[in-house]
Design a protein around this motif. Structure first.
Motif, PDB file in Angstrom:
ATOM      1  N   LYS A 166     -14.102  27.967  40.693  1.00  0.00           N
ATOM      2  CA  LYS A 166     -14.454  26.557  40.563  1.00  0.00           C
ATOM      3  C   LYS A 166     -13.496  25.845  39.621  1.00  0.00           C
ATOM      4  N   GLU A 167     -13.114  26.511  38.546  1.00  0.00           N
ATOM      5  CA  GLU A 167     -12.177  25.929  37.591  1.00  0.00           C
ATOM      6  C   GLU A 167     -10.797  25.763  38.230  1.00  0.00           C
ATOM      7  N   PHE A 189      -7.948  31.734  34.096  1.00  0.00           N
ATOM      8  CA  PHE A 189      -9.058  30.945  34.631  1.00  0.00           C
ATOM      9  C   PHE A 189     -10.335  31.774  34.566  1.00  0.00           C
ATOM     10  N   LYS A 190     -11.444  31.112  34.337  1.00  0.00           N
ATOM     11  CA  LYS A 190     -12.727  31.814  34.231  1.00  0.00           C
ATOM     12  C   LYS A 190     -13.463  31.887  35.558  1.00  0.00           C
ATOM     13  N   SER A 191     -13.128  30.993  36.498  1.00  0.00           N
ATOM     14  CA  SER A 191     -13.825  30.985  37.789  1.00  0.00           C
ATOM     15  C   SER A 191     -12.984  30.277  38.840  1.00  0.00           C
ATOM     16  N   SER A 215     -10.627  22.641  40.404  1.00  0.00           N
ATOM     17  CA  SER A 215     -10.895  21.353  39.748  1.00  0.00           C
ATOM     18  C   SER A 215      -9.761  20.916  38.830  1.00  0.00           C
ATOM     19  N   GLN A 216      -8.607  21.572  38.941  1.00  0.00           N
ATOM     20  CA  GLN A 216      -7.472  21.229  38.080  1.00  0.00           C
ATOM     21  C   GLN A 216      -6.945  19.820  38.382  1.00  0.00           C
ATOM     22  N   LYS A 265      -3.567  28.739  32.581  1.00  0.00           N
ATOM     23  CA  LYS A 265      -4.426  27.991  33.510  1.00  0.00           C
ATOM     24  C   LYS A 265      -3.628  27.064  34.430  1.00  0.00           C
TER      25      LYS A 265
END
Length: 335
Positions: free
Chosen positions: A34-35, A30-32, A38-39, A77
């Motif tokens: 927030k990501e 994951f990059k953040s 939001s999955q 992810k």
């Protein structure tokens, strides 16, 4: 939302240390945060007897949940949440450790939902949620408590001065409309379950509780015309600034409730009295996030926000709640 519960077969129920974890793979992290939040789908691992209960609780969420799928090998992810993991078998816990090792996002289910939903799912609470003192800085850090008390005193004094014209006009209108005292005093339960007298501008008839304690309702017939306005704009709460100066309340915190109702609510709502770990507030997260209500179900929702506030308290959150309260007052969005 869709819920998929994977029934554990005998092999999964009896996983041992030889369970093959060698096929795990990861392609991308994951990059953040927030990501992560939001999955569209998350994976939950819990004792099998709890799977259906979790399904009932989370059925109205906007994302999909897969429960107890131990066939997952690709952790690209993927959000992995666990619930009561201490009751899982050794091999099942090893599965979660390996998921962490291979880069999946792994954390307790309630903590993940805290961040994603903005409130605490109290129906999933168990004791381990409260056993991370680092997370409750408002309770354990003296500096946080001193700062909050300083802000309370300064804010209460300034607000009493700024709102003095509104208070004077309110007192006059209350006296003109109906007989009875201008100030309404009532016992509420505060920090550490200690009762105190809360002050409010009287918004109901003087005989409002001649038949005993009652929940206030949205269109309560006992409310006077002046009372309807000052409740909607929260002007009726101004005298509670005196409670703040006295140290019985804070500007921000869970709203104080009456003991007669608390005794019933704690039978229905897990850890209800934990809200008394902090001082009650003139306003709070529940007041700016949840519409007015007067039922057990409404109390459950308010408790979700109160517990979330206590665990995630920051000065920034206090300021945010205060600004939202000002918006409520200016635009008459109160009860």
């Amino acid at each position: 939302m869709s819920l998929k519960v994977i029934s554990l077969n005998d092999d999964q129920n009896n996983m041992d240390d030889s369970f093959d974890l060698g096929s795990f793979q990861l392609k991308e992290h994951f990059k953040s945060k927030k990501e992560v939040l939001s999955q569209d789908r998350i994976y939950v691992y819990c004792p099998p007897e709890l799977a259906n209960s979790i399904g009932i609780i989370v059925e109205d969420y906007s994302f999909d949940i897969v429960v107890n799928d131990y066939t997952v090998t690709d952790f690209t992810k993927k959000v992995i949440c666990h619930y009561q993991s201490s009751d899982l078998t050794k091999a099942q816990r090893k599965f979660l450790v390996k998921a962490t090792e291979y880069g999946a996002w792994v954390e307790p289910l309630v903590s993940y939902l805290d961040d994603r939903l903005g409130y605490t799912e109290v129906r999933l609470l168990h004791s381990s949620y409260f056993l991370h003192q680092k997370a409750f800085s408002i309770l354990s850090h003296k500096k946080t408590q001193v700062t909050k008390r300083f802000v309370d005193i300064v804010s209460a004094v300034l607000l009493l001065i700024v709102t003095l014209p509104f208070s004077m006009l309110t007192m006059l209108l209350i006296k003109l409309e109906s007989p009875g005292p201008i100030l309404f005093k009532q016992k509420r339960t505060g920090q550490y379950n200690i009762e105190f007298e809360v002050f409010k501008f009287r918004s109901m008839r003087n005989d409002a509780e001649k038949n005993g304690a009652q929940w206030a309702s949205k269109n309560d017939a006992r409310v006077t015309r002046v009372g309807k306005f000052i409740r909607k704009t929260r002007i009726d709460e101004i005298p509670q600034l005196i409670n703040v100066i006295k140290g019985e309340m804070s500007i921000i915190g869970p709203r104080p409730e009456r003991e007669v109702f608390i005794e019933d609510l704690e039978q229905e709502i897990p850890y209800y009295r934990f809200r008394h770990a902090v001082k009650p507030g003139v306003t709070g997260l529940a007041q700016v996030k949840y519409p007015y209500g007067a039922s057990v179900e409404d109390a459950v929702w308010k408790h979700k926000y109160d517990i979330h506030y206590i665990k995630h308290h920051t000065l920034y959150l206090d300021i945010k709640i205060l600004l939202l309260t000002v918006k409520t007052v200016l635009f008459g969005m109160g009860r």
